[in-house]
Design an enzyme around this catalytic site. Structure first.
Site, mmCIF file in Angstrom:
data_model
loop_
_atom_site.group_PDB
_atom_site.id
_atom_site.type_symbol
_atom_site.label_atom_id
_atom_site.label_comp_id
_atom_site.label_asym_id
_atom_site.label_seq_id
_atom_site.Cartn_x
_atom_site.Cartn_y
_atom_site.Cartn_z
ATOM 1 N N ASP A 1 -7.057 6.433 7.803
ATOM 2 C CA ASP A 1 -7.704 5.115 7.575
ATOM 3 C C ASP A 1 -8.743 4.713 8.658
ATOM 4 O O ASP A 1 -8.814 5.493 9.393
ATOM 5 C CB ASP A 1 -6.256 4.161 7.726
ATOM 6 C CG ASP A 1 -6.522 2.739 7.392
ATOM 7 O OD1 ASP A 1 -7.334 2.417 6.774
ATOM 8 O OD2 ASP A 1 -5.564 1.768 7.918
ATOM 9 N N GLN B 1 0.768 -1.032 -0.028
ATOM 10 C CA GLN B 1 0.023 -0.036 -0.217
ATOM 11 C C GLN B 1 0.952 1.320 -0.075
ATOM 12 O O GLN B 1 0.733 2.329 -0.712
ATOM 13 C CB GLN B 1 -0.786 0.050 1.300
ATOM 14 C CG GLN B 1 -1.744 1.150 1.271
ATOM 15 C CD GLN B 1 -2.657 1.439 0.224
ATOM 16 O OE1 GLN B 1 -3.629 0.395 -0.042
ATOM 17 N NE2 GLN B 1 -2.913 2.271 -0.640
HETATM 18 N N1 CP Z 1 -6.217 -1.087 0.512
HETATM 19 C C1 CP Z 1 -6.521 -2.340 0.596
HETATM 20 O O1 CP Z 1 -5.451 -3.204 0.854
HETATM 21 O O2 CP Z 1 -7.478 -2.611 0.369
HETATM 22 P P1 CP Z 1 -8.263 -4.310 0.267
HETATM 23 O O3 CP Z 1 -8.348 -4.524 1.596
HETATM 24 O O4 CP Z 1 -9.557 -4.008 -0.232
HETATM 25 O O5 CP Z 1 -7.298 -5.161 -0.621
HETATM 26 N N1 NVA Z 2 -5.943 -0.898 8.564
HETATM 27 C C1 NVA Z 2 -7.055 -1.609 7.794
HETATM 28 C C2 NVA Z 2 -6.249 -1.466 6.140
HETATM 29 C C3 NVA Z 2 -7.168 -2.277 5.373
HETATM 30 C C4 NVA Z 2 -6.518 -2.215 3.693
HETATM 31 C C5 NVA Z 2 -7.092 -2.826 8.144
HETATM 32 O O1 NVA Z 2 -6.101 -3.785 8.444
HETATM 33 O O2 NVA Z 2 -8.337 -3.629 8.144
#
Ligand code: CP
Ligand code: NVA
Length: 308
Positions: free
Chosen positions: A225, A137
């Protein structure tokens, strides 16, 4: 053969090479229909296993499409369908998969699953998110920032909210790419000292600030986030929301950053919680470029892993 396990475990020169290759590969197929193959087919004849022990939209689709554009094939596996979820060791799974496939991408809970997979696999292993980090990411995020604003070195990034897995990889990137970072969140949800320490040891200025308005002063990039990650207990939802509400990214907060500041979110977002729709859909937001760049950055990561 290289594993891509984390940003702090990857040489800064390799990280730079990956970003530059991601940009070049994106440009090389600009305006091409998404289903068409790249001119170069470095993954021809290669099989990639994509293992998901948690849900995913972007990671799943971008890896799958990326492999196909480069001429390879994928196998998408859910952790619960595999013997992995029924008592077979990670080490045995890694050794078996290495006899069938040329590369493994895994999204899992405990980081030890990833590191054990890498220890016993004879093929490259890529971290598609763990409870602690999300390096793919942040490679896409660095690529996106630089696409819009030039080199990220020396810039000020402000992380708002939970000091979670995505925040951790941002701190690693601060150390490796040479930018500064301010964490704006409550003390109960600070990032782990190890992540902050890594960035500071490499010369980045890392500030922990409880006041969101103060934190964003002079920011080149504001990042949010979700307040409740996939590994967090749903029972903690209300407490987390109460702690994190003061850190919502809204128009008033965005207005306190630099006039040309960008807004990023790895997605999925919870509109009107950690960020308002006015910011997500507003002029500072680059969230969909960020999502697109998962594809390009990861294609470059896979090439680096396989040395092709
Ligand atoms: N940002 C991200 O990793 O999204 P997903 O959980 O949809 O893969
Ligand atoms: N912090 C979030 C990111 C998702 C892509 C999780 O771990 O759920």
């Amino acid at each position: 053969m290289n594993h891509f396990l984390d940003i702090h475990k990857t040489d800064p020169d390799a990280l730079r090479l990956i970003i530059d290759q991601g940009v070049a590969m994106k440009q090389a197929r600009a305006d091409r229909p998404k289903g068409t193959p790249d001119d170069e087919q470095p993954l021809a004849g290669r099989m990639v296993a994509l293992i998901f022990e948690k849900p995913s939209t972007r990671t799943r689709v971008s890896f799958d499409v990326g492999v196909r554009q480069m001429g390879g094939e994928t196998m998408v596996l859910s952790g619960s369908d595999m013997q992995l979820g029924h008592g077979e060791t990670i080490a045995d799974t890694a050794r078996v998969l290495s006899r069938y496939v040329d590369m493994i991408m895994i999204r899992t809970f405990d980081e030890s699953v990833l590191t054990e997979m890498a220890e016993y696999a004879d093929v490259p292993v890529i971290n598609g998110l763990t409870d602690r980090t999300h390096p793919c990411q942040i490679m896409a995020d660095v690529m996106t920032f630089e696409e819009h604003r030039g080199p990220i070195k020396g810039k000020k990034v402000v992380w708002t909210g939970d000091g979670n897995n995505v925040c951790a990889s941002f701190l690693h990137a601060a150390g490796q790419f040479g930018f500064d970072m301010t964490f704006a969140g409550p003390p109960q949800l600070d990032p782990e000292a190890e992540f902050v320490g890594f960035a500071r040891d490499r010369g980045s200025k890392i500030v922990i600030e409880r006041d969101a308005a103060k934190a964003v002063d002079g920011a080149d990039l504001i990042v949010a986030d979700t307040w409740v990650s996939m590994h967090d207990a749903q029972s903690a939802r209300e407490r987390r929301h109460n702690l994190l509400r003061p850190y919502q990214v809204n128009d008033a907060l965005m207005a306190k950053a630099k006039p040309d500041a960008l807004f990023m979110h790895c997605l999925p977002a919870h509109r009107e919680e950690e960020v308002t729709s006015s910011v997500m859909d507003g002029p500072h937001s680059v969230i969909f470029d960020e999502a697109e760049n998962r594809l390009h950055a990861q294609k470059a990561i896979m090439r680096w892993c396989l040395g092709v």
